[in-house]
Design an enzyme around this catalytic site. Structure first.
Site, short mmCIF file in Angstrom:
data_model
loop_
_atom_site.label_atom_id
_atom_site.label_comp_id
_atom_site.label_asym_id
_atom_site.label_seq_id
_atom_site.Cartn_x
_atom_site.Cartn_y
_atom_site.Cartn_z
CB SER A 48 -4.12 -3.19 -14.85
OG SER A 48 -3.34 -3.91 -14.04
NE ARG B 55 -2.72 -7.65 -10.67
CZ ARG B 55 -3.04 -6.54 -10.05
NH1 ARG B 55 -2.27 -6.35 -8.95
NH2 ARG B 55 -3.83 -5.77 -10.43
CD GLN C 111 1.91 -6.43 -17.87
OE1 GLN C 111 2.35 -5.97 -18.95
NE2 GLN C 111 2.70 -6.51 -16.93
CG ASP D 264 -5.09 -6.77 -14.85
OD1 ASP D 264 -6.13 -6.79 -14.07
OD2 ASP D 264 -4.07 -6.80 -14.11
P1 NAD Z 1 -4.03 -3.18 -5.05
O1 NAD Z 1 -5.06 -2.63 -5.97
O2 NAD Z 1 -4.30 -4.53 -4.90
O3 NAD Z 1 -3.43 -2.28 -4.11
C1 NAD Z 1 -2.89 -0.89 -4.22
C2 NAD Z 1 -1.68 -0.49 -3.62
O4 NAD Z 1 -1.81 -0.65 -2.21
C3 NAD Z 1 -0.68 -1.62 -3.59
O5 NAD Z 1 0.77 -1.21 -4.01
C4 NAD Z 1 -0.46 -2.17 -2.18
O6 NAD Z 1 0.78 -2.65 -1.82
C5 NAD Z 1 -0.74 -0.98 -1.48
N1 NAD Z 1 -1.18 -1.18 -0.14
C6 NAD Z 1 -2.03 -2.40 0.44
N2 NAD Z 1 -2.11 -2.44 1.89
C7 NAD Z 1 -1.18 -1.06 2.15
C8 NAD Z 1 -1.09 -0.36 3.50
N3 NAD Z 1 -1.45 -0.94 4.78
N4 NAD Z 1 -0.39 0.76 3.29
C9 NAD Z 1 0.23 1.32 2.08
N5 NAD Z 1 -0.05 0.78 0.96
C10 NAD Z 1 -0.79 -0.37 1.05
O7 NAD Z 1 -2.63 -3.24 -6.06
P2 NAD Z 1 -2.58 -2.94 -7.65
O8 NAD Z 1 -2.74 -1.56 -8.09
O9 NAD Z 1 -3.52 -4.17 -8.43
O10 NAD Z 1 -1.05 -3.42 -7.95
C11 NAD Z 1 -0.31 -4.50 -7.30
C12 NAD Z 1 0.98 -4.88 -8.09
O11 NAD Z 1 0.80 -5.59 -9.02
C13 NAD Z 1 1.78 -3.79 -8.84
O12 NAD Z 1 3.24 -4.11 -8.65
C14 NAD Z 1 1.47 -3.54 -10.01
O13 NAD Z 1 2.46 -2.95 -11.18
C15 NAD Z 1 1.17 -5.28 -10.19
N6 NAD Z 1 0.49 -5.47 -11.41
C16 NAD Z 1 0.93 -6.51 -12.51
C17 NAD Z 1 0.15 -7.05 -13.45
C18 NAD Z 1 0.66 -7.93 -14.40
O14 NAD Z 1 1.91 -8.22 -14.50
N7 NAD Z 1 -0.37 -8.46 -15.32
C19 NAD Z 1 -1.00 -6.39 -13.82
C20 NAD Z 1 -1.59 -5.44 -12.68
C21 NAD Z 1 -0.72 -5.17 -11.65
#
Ligand code: NAD
Length: 371
Positions: A130, A119, A124, A127
């Site tokens: 995402s 990430r 991005q 990914d």
């Molecule tokens: P994910 O699919 O792994 O999880 C979904 C969400 O569930 C997350 O926000 C996580 O914090 C939340 N979660 C986990 N356990 C929980 C609990 N017990 N109670 C409540 N919520 C809980 O996450 P994701 O959608 O892949 O994204 C995670 C982060 O990564 C985000 O901040 C996103 O913006 C970031 N991201 C960055 C990039 C990049 O820079 N290339 C790409 C994709 C995502």
């Protein structure tokens, strides 16, 4: 450099790993592209569309291939005839499908798991998690709205007022953010929660209400690359109390919480469901990873205490055309970013290469699988 595009064989998989647009772009890089017949049929892309983009349509697409593109990991037996050391570029579910990864290694393939993309800003556009989660978050709300026997927006009519639906989004990553935005567009009153404190601002910026555990610290800062980890027992207890107090007033709940490499955290118990109004709807986007909701089952509508609990084994497959187009672009963005003009093939760097590479030289080489 021959690139093969597979027809997916996993049950319920409707997506395809290339689009006419990415076929054209690969050919412009100097590659040839062979597509298995019917590969795009469930994603509104015909063989003719692929052929018009310059692809060869062939049952033997894999034969002589140097790179094999898939949505899900192909059956190793289907890869006979590919060139030695060929790359398999797909969502390989490395933790769930370890035996298949071992088989890729034994066959001498270089398997690249797209869900292990780091990430970092420059990755991005590559990914798949995402691009697919974003669409899944949207579709979860649309499906919940469809299953809900009431309207989402407030309506003032001559016959009386219909009140706005109350929608609670649990887990505010990529899918959760899109779920909030979609529910808001439909006119619901939206609240949301996460364990990562950074999401509070994001929830507010989308016009929703943050609901957070205040008594125990959540995850501050970016933690493990922006991912959540398993929370302490103390946190889980505080979260359960918070959810109990909030959920009884909600009409729609969308859960999206995931922890990489582990079962999804359990966020809603049967006792909490019993406090909700009959006719309410819960969509469990984590159902395929074990589920955030007690009693949820993949691809079944489970009714508990008058509440419908929905969850699909493969949500992006329910928007096959858009999901495929974005998935295909992720793979193209990845391979083209590393394309070496002189060698006429992609050459990965260490940061991204070591993160996504599962197998090489007959062995499993990825740290996350070895550790
Ligand atoms: P994910 O699919 O792994 O999880 C979904 C969400 O569930 C997350 O926000 C996580 O914090 C939340 N979660 C986990 N356990 C929980 C609990 N017990 N109670 C409540 N919520 C809980 O996450 P994701 O959608 O892949 O994204 C995670 C982060 O990564 C985000 O901040 C996103 O913006 C970031 N991201 C960055 C990039 C990049 O820079 N290339 C790409 C994709 C995502």
């Amino acid at each position: 450099m021959r690139i093969a595009v597979l027809k997916e064989t996993a049950s319920g998989e409707t997506r395809v790993a290339a689009s006419p647009e990415t076929v054209k772009k690969f050919i412009a890089l100097g590659a040839s592209v062979a597509v298995e017949p019917g590969a795009g049929a469930n994603a509104a892309v015909s063989d003719e569309d692929f052929a018009a983009a310059g692809a060869q349509i062939s049952k033997d697409a894999v034969k002589g291939a140097d790179i094999i593109l898939g949505v899900q990991g192909p059956d190793p037996a289907a890869l006979a005839g590919a060139n030695p050391g060929a790359w398999i570029v797909a969502g390989l579910d490395p933790f769930g499908q370890r035996a298949r990864v071992d088989a890729y290694a034994a066959a001498g393939f270089e398997a690249l798991a797209m869900e292990f993309m780091p990430r970092i800003t420059r990755a991005q556009s590559m990914d798949i998690l995402s691009s697919q989660s974003n669409l899944a978050g949207y579709k979860a709300v649309i499906e919940a709205a469809n299953a809900y026997g009431r309207a989402f927006p407030m309506m003032m009519t001559a016959a009386g007022t219909v009140s706005a639906a109350k929608c609670f989004v649990m887990g505010v990553g990529v899918a959760g953010l899109q779920a909030i935005a979609t529910a808001r567009r439909l006119g619901a009153q939206v609240s949301a929660t996460d364990v990562r404190s950074a999401t509070r601002e994001q929830i507010l910026s989308l016009g929703a209400k943050p609901i957070f555990v205040e008594s125990v610290a959540g995850i501050e800062g970016e933690g493990a690359g922006g991912y959540a980890t398993e929370m302490s027992e103390e946190y889980q207890k505080a979260q359960a109390e918070l959810v109990s107090a909030h959920i009884a007033k909600q009409d729609i709940v969308i859960t999206t919480a995931l922890i990489p490499g582990r079962a999804a955290p359990r966020l809603i118990s049967d006792a909490q469901i019993a406090t909700m109004k009959p006719g309410s709807v819960i969509f469990d986007l984590a159902v395929a990873q074990g589920g955030n909701v007690e009693g949820s089952k993949p691809d079944e509508v489970v009714v508990r205490h008058g509440v419908k609990i929905i969850g699909w084994a493969n949500t992006p497959a329910h928007l096959a055309a858009d999901a495929s187009a974005l998935f295909a672009r992720n793979l193209y963005n990845f391979l083209s970013a590393f394309w070496d003009k002189e060698q006429g093939r992609p050459v990965l760097d260490e940061e991204i290469g070591n993160a996504v590479r599962l197998t090489q030289g007959g062995k499993v080489v990825n740290e996350r699988l070895l550790g």
